[in-house]
Write a protein that holds these residues in place. Structure first.
Motif, short mmCIF file in Angstrom:
data_model
loop_
_atom_site.label_atom_id
_atom_site.label_comp_id
_atom_site.label_asym_id
_atom_site.label_seq_id
_atom_site.Cartn_x
_atom_site.Cartn_y
_atom_site.Cartn_z
N GLU A 35 0.81 -1.21 0.00
CA GLU A 35 0.00 0.00 0.00
C GLU A 35 0.85 1.27 0.00
OE1 GLU A 35 -0.05 -2.31 2.32
OE2 GLU A 35 0.02 -1.49 4.35
N TYR A 36 2.15 1.13 0.20
CA TYR A 36 3.01 2.31 0.22
C TYR A 36 3.39 2.77 -1.19
CZ TYR A 36 3.52 0.72 5.03
OH TYR A 36 3.26 0.30 6.30
N MET A 37 3.00 2.00 -2.20
CA MET A 37 3.34 2.37 -3.56
C MET A 37 2.45 3.51 -4.05
SD MET A 37 5.82 0.64 -4.83
CE MET A 37 6.74 -0.88 -4.69
N ASN A 38 3.09 4.58 -4.46
CA ASN A 38 2.37 5.73 -5.01
C ASN A 38 2.63 5.74 -6.52
OD1 ASN A 38 1.44 8.25 -5.81
ND2 ASN A 38 1.96 9.20 -3.85
N ILE A 39 1.74 5.08 -7.26
CA ILE A 39 1.92 4.92 -8.69
C ILE A 39 1.92 6.27 -9.41
CG2 ILE A 39 1.00 3.87 -10.78
CD1 ILE A 39 2.19 1.91 -8.81
N GLN A 40 1.05 7.16 -8.97
CA GLN A 40 0.98 8.46 -9.62
C GLN A 40 2.29 9.22 -9.49
OE1 GLN A 40 -1.60 9.85 -11.56
NE2 GLN A 40 0.17 11.16 -11.99
N ARG A 41 2.96 9.07 -8.36
CA ARG A 41 4.24 9.75 -8.19
C ARG A 41 5.28 9.19 -9.15
NH1 ARG A 41 7.54 10.43 -2.53
NH2 ARG A 41 7.32 8.17 -2.50
N PHE A 42 5.21 7.88 -9.42
CA PHE A 42 6.13 7.29 -10.40
C PHE A 42 5.88 7.89 -11.78
CE2 PHE A 42 6.16 3.06 -7.84
CZ PHE A 42 6.89 3.68 -6.85
N LEU A 43 4.61 8.00 -12.16
CA LEU A 43 4.29 8.55 -13.47
C LEU A 43 4.75 9.99 -13.60
CD1 LEU A 43 0.69 7.11 -14.06
CD2 LEU A 43 2.87 6.17 -14.80
N ASP A 44 4.65 10.74 -12.52
CA ASP A 44 5.07 12.14 -12.55
C ASP A 44 6.57 12.27 -12.79
OD1 ASP A 44 2.47 12.87 -12.07
OD2 ASP A 44 2.75 13.11 -9.90
N HIS A 94 -4.03 -0.83 -6.49
CA HIS A 94 -5.38 -0.32 -6.72
C HIS A 94 -5.35 1.20 -6.56
CE1 HIS A 94 -7.06 -4.40 -6.63
NE2 HIS A 94 -6.21 -4.61 -5.65
N GLU A 95 -5.03 1.86 -7.64
CA GLU A 95 -4.94 3.32 -7.58
C GLU A 95 -5.63 3.89 -8.81
OE1 GLU A 95 -1.60 6.85 -7.24
OE2 GLU A 95 -1.08 4.80 -6.77
N PRO A 96 -6.93 4.17 -8.69
CA PRO A 96 -7.66 4.70 -9.84
C PRO A 96 -7.30 6.15 -10.12
CG PRO A 96 -9.07 4.62 -7.92
CD PRO A 96 -7.77 3.99 -7.51
N CYS A 97 -7.84 6.63 -11.20
CA CYS A 97 -7.71 8.05 -11.57
C CYS A 97 -6.26 8.47 -11.76
CB CYS A 97 -8.38 8.94 -10.51
SG CYS A 97 -10.14 8.63 -10.32
N LEU A 98 -5.53 7.66 -12.53
CA LEU A 98 -4.17 8.05 -12.87
C LEU A 98 -4.21 9.17 -13.90
CD1 LEU A 98 -2.57 4.50 -13.31
CD2 LEU A 98 -2.41 5.99 -11.31
#
Length: 376
Positions: free
Chosen positions: A274-283, A298-302
């Protein structure tokens, strides 16, 4: 008598037919543990059948038979060496050499000497896989002549080798474009010298346990040409700090990124990501156009301005759940999105599983592709 139509085919056409009648090696696992009826063994038998048909088929099929050589037992080394010595035409046919055998105690010098003699015959080889095992806890990588390593474009190093032991070999691969490597545990920055990989475009990592290797090499390795990165992480608790450090340093030029995390002991109950921040990776990857992620996240709204393709590594194998998960991942601000796919995680056990999103690029036309191979 009327000539057989197959004999009138151009050599290039017959070669193309044979090449496409067997599955690509990258999807197959050549390990002995798969047994004599594995997909890899069936492919090898099919290639042997080609060269037994007639002299013309032999001349065409022998190139495919020796294109990808796999050493699965140490006894194959002297046998292969005898074949290369008896027919000097075979060596230049080898384009890929995979060492996947067990080296018993006391055979290290024989193993190393035999490999270097084989390398000397394989003058056109550009792909090298070192995945052998020994009785020791940390098998030593064989000492290979620098003139051979300088021509290697694609290098794969299996598990069991501490990263500091790999550095002397890696620095000699001056033409390296693609590196596949397995990391284990923690390393000190002092153990990793500053290394410049001028030509490296693809990096495929497997993190076999919790550790800090990605964070360490993010500052110790210079990767100016890196464009594609895939990471498979096996651990029961995963933090995003390693990824963040690496992507902050090397993410600006990435066009393809794959992150796949699975429990270390196949226990979903103990798994924490749960510590994974996918949006931060994309940024951190402004040029990204292809992103693959495991269904653990499970991180919607990328959101991302240039992302065109999203792949989801499937472990759940539940079509309804996967459809819901896929749709939630692509919701959000993705103005350039063209397609999303689901990838079967069982491919990760194959020799090139981590590369699957990049080897089978999404088809912009949305055309379904199905491959059927005899015996598989």
């Amino acid at each position: 008598p009327r000539a057989c139509p197959i004999l009138s085919l151009p050599v290039e056409t017959l070669h193309f037919i044979m090449e496409n009648a067997v599955p690509p090696s990258v999807f197959l696992d050549p390990s002995i543990s798969r047994g004599p009826f594995s997909a890899w063994c069936q492919k090898l038998r099919q290639l042997k059948y080609f060269v037994l048909v007639c002299r013309w088929w032999r001349d065409v099929g022998i190139d495919l038979l020796y294109r990808d050589v796999v050493i699965r037992r140490i006894g194959q080394i002297p046998a292969l060496l005898r074949s290369l010595e008896a027919n000097p035409m075979l060596g230049p046919m080898v384009r890929s050499l995979r060492v996947d055998c067990f080296v018993p105690r006391g055979y290290n010098l024989v193993f190393e000497g035999g490999l270097n003699q084989i390398y000397a015959f394989c003058t056109q080889n550009t792909h090298l896989v070192l995945n052998h095992d020994t009785e020791g806890n940390f098998p030593d990588l064989p000492i290979i002549d620098g003139s051979i390593l300088s021509s290697i474009v694609d290098l794969e190093i299996g598990s069991g080798y501490p990263l500091p032991h790999m550095i002397p070999l890696l620095v000699q691969c001056t033409s390296l474009v693609c590196l596949t490597i397995t990391f284990q545990g923690f390393v000190s920055p002092d153990d990793i010298p500053a290394t410049h990989f001028t030509c490296l475009e693809e990096l495929h990592c497997t993190c076999a346990s919790e550790g800090n290797v990605l964070a360490v090499i993010s500052t110790r390795w210079s990767l100016p040409g890196l464009r594609r990165l895939s990471v498979i992480h096996h651990a029961n608790k995963i933090s995003d700090m390693d990824y963040y450090s690496f992507l902050r340093q090397h993410g600006k030029n990435l066009t393809c990124l794959s992150i796949c995390a699975w429990p270390l002991y196949h226990s979903d109950r103990l798994f924490r990501c749960e510590y994974m921040n996918i949006q931060r990776f994309l940024d951190l990857c402004p040029s990204l156009n292809h992103f693959a992620v495991s269904d653990s996240y499970h991180e919607p709204c990328l959101s991302h301005p240039t992302l065109e393709y999203i792949d989801i590594w499937n472990k759940l194998r539940n079509e309804n759940t996967l459809a819901s998960h896929a749709s939630s991942c692509v919701e959000g601000c993705l103005p350039s999105l063209r397609k999303s796919r689901v990838l079967d995680s069982s491919f990760l056990t194959a020799s090139g599983g981590a590369r699957l999103p990049f080897l089978v690029p999404p088809d912009p036309a949305g055309r379904a592709v199905e491959w059927l191979y005899p015996g598989i």
